[in-house]
Design a protein around this motif. Structure first.
Motif, PDB file in Angstrom:
ATOM      1  N   VAL A  45       0.840  -1.203   0.000  1.00 34.98           N
ATOM      2  CA  VAL A  45       0.000   0.000   0.000  1.00 34.98           C
ATOM      3  C   VAL A  45       0.875   1.254   0.000  1.00 34.98           C
ATOM      4  O   VAL A  45       0.624   2.205  -0.746  1.00 34.98           O
ATOM      5  N   GLY A  46       1.918   1.256   0.825  1.00 31.35           N
ATOM      6  CA  GLY A  46       2.816   2.399   0.871  1.00 31.35           C
ATOM      7  C   GLY A  46       3.533   2.631  -0.441  1.00 31.35           C
ATOM      8  O   GLY A  46       3.748   3.778  -0.848  1.00 31.35           O
ATOM      9  N   THR A  47       3.884   1.560  -1.121  1.00 32.78           N
ATOM     10  CA  THR A  47       4.533   1.699  -2.426  1.00 32.78           C
ATOM     11  C   THR A  47       3.573   2.284  -3.451  1.00 32.78           C
ATOM     12  O   THR A  47       3.979   3.084  -4.303  1.00 32.78           O
ATOM     13  N   LEU A  48       2.306   1.922  -3.369  1.00 31.43           N
ATOM     14  CA  LEU A  48       1.309   2.526  -4.260  1.00 31.43           C
ATOM     15  C   LEU A  48       1.187   4.027  -3.995  1.00 31.43           C
ATOM     16  O   LEU A  48       1.071   4.822  -4.936  1.00 31.43           O
ATOM     17  N   LEU A  49       1.223   4.414  -2.724  1.00 30.57           N
ATOM     18  CA  LEU A  49       1.172   5.846  -2.397  1.00 30.57           C
ATOM     19  C   LEU A  49       2.410   6.576  -2.898  1.00 30.57           C
ATOM     20  O   LEU A  49       2.316   7.697  -3.403  1.00 30.57           O
ATOM     21  N   LEU A  50       3.571   5.940  -2.765  1.00 31.41           N
ATOM     22  CA  LEU A  50       4.799   6.526  -3.280  1.00 31.41           C
ATOM     23  C   LEU A  50       4.731   6.679  -4.807  1.00 31.41           C
ATOM     24  O   LEU A  50       5.126   7.712  -5.357  1.00 31.41           O
ATOM     25  N   ALA A  51       4.190   5.663  -5.470  1.00 28.45           N
ATOM     26  CA  ALA A  51       4.033   5.743  -6.930  1.00 28.45           C
ATOM     27  C   ALA A  51       3.072   6.869  -7.307  1.00 28.45           C
ATOM     28  O   ALA A  51       3.312   7.602  -8.281  1.00 28.45           O
ATOM     29  N   TRP A  52       1.988   7.023  -6.532  1.00 29.46           N
ATOM     30  CA  TRP A  52       1.036   8.110  -6.797  1.00 29.46           C
ATOM     31  C   TRP A  52       1.739   9.455  -6.683  1.00 29.46           C
ATOM     32  O   TRP A  52       1.554  10.345  -7.512  1.00 29.46           O
ATOM     33  N   ASP A  60       1.869  17.342 -13.469  1.00 34.48           N
ATOM     34  CA  ASP A  60       1.877  18.812 -13.471  1.00 34.48           C
ATOM     35  C   ASP A  60       1.839  19.321 -12.032  1.00 34.48           C
ATOM     36  O   ASP A  60       1.746  18.545 -11.085  1.00 34.48           O
ATOM     37  N   SER A  61       1.906  20.621 -11.902  1.00 35.76           N
ATOM     38  CA  SER A  61       2.009  21.207 -10.559  1.00 35.76           C
ATOM     39  C   SER A  61       0.720  21.053  -9.754  1.00 35.76           C
ATOM     40  O   SER A  61       0.770  20.916  -8.530  1.00 35.76           O
ATOM     41  N   SER A  62      -0.434  21.044 -10.406  1.00 33.42           N
ATOM     42  CA  SER A  62      -1.683  20.913  -9.640  1.00 33.42           C
ATOM     43  C   SER A  62      -1.848  19.486  -9.089  1.00 33.42           C
ATOM     44  O   SER A  62      -2.325  19.305  -7.965  1.00 33.42           O
ATOM     45  N   ALA A  63      -1.446  18.474  -9.863  1.00 28.79           N
ATOM     46  CA  ALA A  63      -1.506  17.091  -9.368  1.00 28.79           C
ATOM     47  C   ALA A  63      -0.534  16.898  -8.207  1.00 28.79           C
ATOM     48  O   ALA A  63      -0.854  16.252  -7.200  1.00 28.79           O
ATOM     49  N   PHE A  64       0.648  17.499  -8.340  1.00 28.27           N
ATOM     50  CA  PHE A  64       1.635  17.399  -7.273  1.00 28.27           C
ATOM     51  C   PHE A  64       1.163  18.158  -6.028  1.00 28.27           C
ATOM     52  O   PHE A  64       1.379  17.695  -4.896  1.00 28.27           O
ATOM     53  N   ALA A  65       0.506  19.294  -6.221  1.00 35.80           N
ATOM     54  CA  ALA A  65      -0.012  20.056  -5.080  1.00 35.80           C
ATOM     55  C   ALA A  65      -1.072  19.247  -4.334  1.00 35.80           C
ATOM     56  O   ALA A  65      -1.113  19.264  -3.097  1.00 35.80           O
ATOM     57  N   THR A  66      -1.906  18.515  -5.069  1.00 35.59           N
ATOM     58  CA  THR A  66      -2.926  17.674  -4.438  1.00 35.59           C
ATOM     59  C   THR A  66      -2.276  16.563  -3.624  1.00 35.59           C
ATOM     60  O   THR A  66      -2.658  16.317  -2.476  1.00 35.59           O
ATOM     61  N   ALA A  67      -1.293  15.883  -4.219  1.00 34.22           N
ATOM     62  CA  ALA A  67      -0.600  14.806  -3.501  1.00 34.22           C
ATOM     63  C   ALA A  67       0.130  15.354  -2.281  1.00 34.22           C
ATOM     64  O   ALA A  67       0.095  14.752  -1.198  1.00 34.22           O
ATOM     65  N   SER A  68       0.760  16.496  -2.424  1.00 34.42           N
ATOM     66  CA  SER A  68       1.474  17.100  -1.298  1.00 34.42           C
ATOM     67  C   SER A  68       0.514  17.511  -0.194  1.00 34.42           C
ATOM     68  O   SER A  68       0.838  17.385   0.993  1.00 34.42           O
ATOM     69  N   LEU A  69      -0.657  18.000  -0.572  1.00 39.52           N
ATOM     70  CA  LEU A  69      -1.667  18.370   0.420  1.00 39.52           C
ATOM     71  C   LEU A  69      -2.102  17.144   1.222  1.00 39.52           C
ATOM     72  O   LEU A  69      -2.236  17.216   2.444  1.00 39.52           O
ATOM     73  N   VAL A  70      -2.303  16.030   0.531  1.00 43.71           N
ATOM     74  CA  VAL A  70      -2.713  14.797   1.221  1.00 43.71           C
ATOM     75  C   VAL A  70      -1.617  14.335   2.171  1.00 43.71           C
ATOM     76  O   VAL A  70      -1.870  13.992   3.332  1.00 43.71           O
ATOM     77  N   PHE A  71      -0.377  14.311   1.699  1.00 39.98           N
ATOM     78  CA  PHE A  71       0.718  13.806   2.523  1.00 39.98           C
ATOM     79  C   PHE A  71       1.118  14.766   3.640  1.00 39.98           C
ATOM     80  O   PHE A  71       1.707  14.346   4.635  1.00 39.98           O
ATOM     81  N   SER A  72       0.814  16.036   3.498  1.00 41.94           N
ATOM     82  CA  SER A  72       1.160  16.989   4.561  1.00 41.94           C
ATOM     83  C   SER A  72       0.050  17.127   5.607  1.00 41.94           C
ATOM     84  O   SER A  72       0.258  17.778   6.631  1.00 41.94           O
ATOM     85  N   SER A  73      -1.093  16.498   5.378  1.00 41.29           N
ATOM     86  CA  SER A  73      -2.164  16.525   6.381  1.00 41.29           C
ATOM     87  C   SER A  73      -1.784  15.612   7.552  1.00 41.29           C
ATOM     88  O   SER A  73      -0.852  14.820   7.469  1.00 41.29           O
ATOM     89  N   ILE A  74      -2.543  15.717   8.632  1.00 37.35           N
ATOM     90  CA  ILE A  74      -2.258  14.891   9.820  1.00 37.35           C
ATOM     91  C   ILE A  74      -2.420  13.410   9.474  1.00 37.35           C
ATOM     92  O   ILE A  74      -1.572  12.600   9.838  1.00 37.35           O
ATOM     93  N   ILE A  75      -3.485  13.073   8.779  1.00 40.95           N
ATOM     94  CA  ILE A  75      -3.703  11.671   8.401  1.00 40.95           C
ATOM     95  C   ILE A  75      -2.606  11.204   7.454  1.00 40.95           C
ATOM     96  O   ILE A  75      -2.102  10.083   7.585  1.00 40.95           O
ATOM     97  N   GLY A  76      -2.216  12.054   6.528  1.00 44.13           N
ATOM     98  CA  GLY A  76      -1.137  11.709   5.603  1.00 44.13           C
ATOM     99  C   GLY A  76       0.175  11.460   6.321  1.00 44.13           C
ATOM    100  O   GLY A  76       0.906  10.517   6.008  1.00 44.13           O
ATOM    101  N   THR A  84       6.863   4.232   7.255  1.00 48.61           N
ATOM    102  CA  THR A  84       8.268   4.222   7.671  1.00 48.61           C
ATOM    103  C   THR A  84       8.520   3.114   8.675  1.00 48.61           C
ATOM    104  O   THR A  84       9.492   2.370   8.579  1.00 48.61           O
ATOM    105  N   TRP A  85       7.621   2.974   9.663  1.00 44.75           N
ATOM    106  CA  TRP A  85       7.778   1.916  10.653  1.00 44.75           C
ATOM    107  C   TRP A  85       7.687   0.541   9.997  1.00 44.75           C
ATOM    108  O   TRP A  85       8.480  -0.349  10.297  1.00 44.75           O
ATOM    109  N   ALA A  86       6.713   0.358   9.103  1.00 48.53           N
ATOM    110  CA  ALA A  86       6.563  -0.932   8.424  1.00 48.53           C
ATOM    111  C   ALA A  86       7.820  -1.273   7.634  1.00 48.53           C
ATOM    112  O   ALA A  86       8.269  -2.431   7.613  1.00 48.53           O
ATOM    113  N   LEU A  87       8.396  -0.276   6.994  1.00 43.16           N
ATOM    114  CA  LEU A  87       9.616  -0.481   6.215  1.00 43.16           C
ATOM    115  C   LEU A  87      10.764  -0.951   7.107  1.00 43.16           C
ATOM    116  O   LEU A  87      11.420  -1.959   6.816  1.00 43.16           O
TER     117      LEU A  87
END
Length: 137
Positions: A45-52, A60-76, A84-87
């Motif tokens: 699952v984590g590798t799929l998120l990394l691929a996303w 493009d920058s808007s797709a990257f901004a969306t992914a960055s927003l998800v990963f910078s949230s508390i849940i992200g 990281t722990w699983a790895l």
């Protein structure tokens, strides 16, 4: 010719009894084996998120901004922390298995030490990586 009796009642009498979950006492090495399998699945699952994230970066920058927003949230961040722990846990579990493959570490105290080292090492390495990442901003 030999006779074969396929009566289900008689087959059940001849079948060896196998231990089951009510007989087994949970041990640290057993739990680490289960967690090793779970972390292996979590790494998919984590590798799929990394691929996303990488695909969003290349689009493009808007797709990257969306992914960055998800990963910078508390849940992200919690998901990234868990990844990281699983790895690290899975990596150290693999090292434990390599030690066992070499024929070492099978004594009871050694098995418990390696299992505890896998557990503690995964947590310590995860926290260390996140402290370093936080310090660098």
């Amino acid at each position: 010719m030999a006779e074969v009796d396929l009566n289900p009642a008689k087959l059940a009498d001849r079948r060896p009894l196998s231990p089951h979950l009510q007989i087994y006492r949970p041990m640290l090495t057993m739990m680490m084996s289960i967690v090793h399998r779970i972390t292996g699945a979590a790494l998919y699952v984590g590798t799929l998120l990394l691929a996303w994230w990488l695909i969003a970066l290349s689009i493009d920058s808007s797709a990257f901004a969306t992914a960055s927003l998800v990963f910078s949230s508390i849940i992200g961040k919690l998901i990234l922390f868990g990844f990281t722990w699983a790895l690290f846990h899975h990596l150290l579990g693999g090292v434990r298995h390599i030690i066992w493959d070499s024929g070492r570490g099978f004594e009871p105290k050694e098995r418990e030490f390696l299992a505890m080292a896998t557990l503690v090492g995964g947590v310590v390495l995860t926290v260390l990586v996140w402290i370093i990442a936080w310090a660098r901003g």
